[in-house]
Design an enzyme around this catalytic site. Structure first.
Site, mmCIF file in Angstrom:
data_model
loop_
_atom_site.group_PDB
_atom_site.id
_atom_site.type_symbol
_atom_site.label_atom_id
_atom_site.label_comp_id
_atom_site.label_asym_id
_atom_site.label_seq_id
_atom_site.Cartn_x
_atom_site.Cartn_y
_atom_site.Cartn_z
ATOM 1 N N CYS A 31 -0.639 3.980 6.181
ATOM 2 C CA CYS A 31 -0.231 2.645 6.611
ATOM 3 C C CYS A 31 1.241 2.661 7.044
ATOM 4 C CB CYS A 31 -0.431 1.647 5.468
ATOM 5 S SG CYS A 31 -2.165 1.288 5.144
ATOM 6 N N CYS A 41 -0.271 4.314 0.408
ATOM 7 C CA CYS A 41 -0.948 5.456 1.040
ATOM 8 C C CYS A 41 -0.097 6.032 2.170
ATOM 9 C CB CYS A 41 -2.364 5.096 1.489
ATOM 10 S SG CYS A 41 -2.521 4.509 3.182
ATOM 11 N N CYS A 89 0.860 -1.200 0.000
ATOM 12 C CA CYS A 89 0.000 0.000 0.000
ATOM 13 C C CYS A 89 0.886 1.236 0.000
ATOM 14 C CB CYS A 89 -0.924 0.019 1.220
ATOM 15 S SG CYS A 89 -2.071 1.418 1.147
HETATM 16 N N1 LIG Z 1 -4.033 9.258 -1.124
HETATM 17 C C1 LIG Z 1 -4.461 8.918 0.202
HETATM 18 C C2 LIG Z 1 -5.150 7.574 0.159
HETATM 19 C C3 LIG Z 1 -5.481 7.035 1.505
HETATM 20 C C4 LIG Z 1 -6.420 5.859 1.448
HETATM 21 O O1 LIG Z 1 -7.566 6.020 0.982
HETATM 22 N N2 LIG Z 1 -5.953 4.678 1.924
HETATM 23 C C5 LIG Z 1 -6.825 3.522 1.868
HETATM 24 C C6 LIG Z 1 -5.998 2.243 1.897
HETATM 25 S S1 LIG Z 1 -5.236 1.769 3.397
HETATM 26 C C7 LIG Z 1 -4.925 0.069 3.191
HETATM 27 O O2 LIG Z 1 -5.241 -0.473 2.023
HETATM 28 C C8 LIG Z 1 -7.845 3.531 2.966
HETATM 29 O O3 LIG Z 1 -8.759 2.744 2.964
HETATM 30 N N3 LIG Z 1 -7.717 4.440 3.918
HETATM 31 C C9 LIG Z 1 -8.632 4.562 5.029
HETATM 32 C C10 LIG Z 1 -7.852 5.034 6.239
HETATM 33 O O4 LIG Z 1 -6.641 5.164 6.122
HETATM 34 O O5 LIG Z 1 -8.413 5.202 7.327
HETATM 35 C C11 LIG Z 1 -3.234 8.890 1.138
HETATM 36 O O6 LIG Z 1 -2.153 8.532 0.683
HETATM 37 O O7 LIG Z 1 -3.387 9.226 2.330
HETATM 38 ZN ZN LIG Z 2 -2.705 2.184 3.154
#
Ligand SMILES: N[C@@H](CCC(=O)N[C@@H](CSCO)C(=O)NCC(=O)O)C(=O)O
Ligand SMILES: [Zn+2]
Ligand SMILES: [Zn+2]
Length: 191
Positions: free
Chosen positions: A53, A50, A48
């Site tokens: 994480c 993002c 991931c």
């Molecule tokens: N561009 C953003 C995206 C963040 C995002 O939507 N992350 C997803 C995937 S996390 C694991 O697969 C998500 O579901 N987020 C919900 C949360 O984090 O609470 C960025 O990079 O921040």
């Molecule tokens: Zn993530």
């Protein structure tokens, strides 16, 4: 030089054991570690990109999978856990001392409610499901990765047999859309 994605990808993906029964996760404190027990293997394990994480130092991507929340229990030092961002959909419970995320839990109505997000690399056992795909790949740009390097990042995943997506994999996106449609009362038809 090819980009450093994550140690579990950079050195070639090792297949997991399809009959793996689960194991434990430990935080990275030298003593009084937070210990989490997982009663089954994980699913939908993925890289991931993002910003939320947990990633090991120097990695561009996190590796994170899901497990039914009933299969997860905190076995030691639960008092060290802190929710990183209480406003996030996924409540990431991190060790307040070493900072690693032990599990992410969704408490609100959501397509993934009932599933906890975990990082199998925090486990001393081997055999966890290997990463299946890469999600939120373009998100690394938001964290400062040069957009010119994105072809190399995607190519490295492909060489290792992982498809890349800028959200989640098709099965997970279908789950999200099904949840949204049902909530809106949509009736499915074979058009
Ligand atoms: N561009 C953003 C995206 C963040 C995002 O939507 N992350 C997803 C995937 S996390 C694991 O697969 C998500 O579901 N987020 C919900 C949360 O984090 O609470 C960025 O990079 O921040
Ligand atoms: Zn993530
Ligand atoms: Zn710790």
């Amino acid at each position: 030089m090819s980009p450093s994605i994550h140690p579990l990808i950079d050195n070639g993906v090792t297949k997991g054991d399809p009959n793996f029964p689960g194991g434990t996760l430990q935080c990275r404190c030298p003593s009084n570690q937070v210990v989490v027990a997982l009663k089954s293997n994980i699913a939908h394990n993925h890289a991931c990109g993002c910003s939320k994480c947990w990633k090991p130092a120097g990695a561009l991507f996190s590796i994170v999978g899901v497990i039914p929340r009933d299969n997860l229990s905190v076995e030691a030092n639960a008092s060290k856990l802190k929710v990183v961002d209480p406003s996030a959909v996924i409540q990431r419970n991190a060790c307040g001392d070493c900072g690693v995320h032990m599990f992410g839990r969704i408490e609100q109505a959501h397509p993934f409610h009932g599933l906890d997000f975990v990082h199998a690399e925090l486990s001393p056992q081997k055999g966890w499901q290997e990463p299946q795909f890469a999600g939120f790949v373009s998100s690394i740009i938001e964290q400062g990765y040069n957009p010119e390097g994105m072809d190399a990042v995607r190519a490295k995943f492909q060489v290792n047999g992982l498809n890349t997506y800028d959200a989640l994999s098709p099965p997970l996106m279908d789950l999200i859309a099904t949840f949204t449609a049902k909530k809106a009362g949509v009736k499915f038809a074979n058009l």
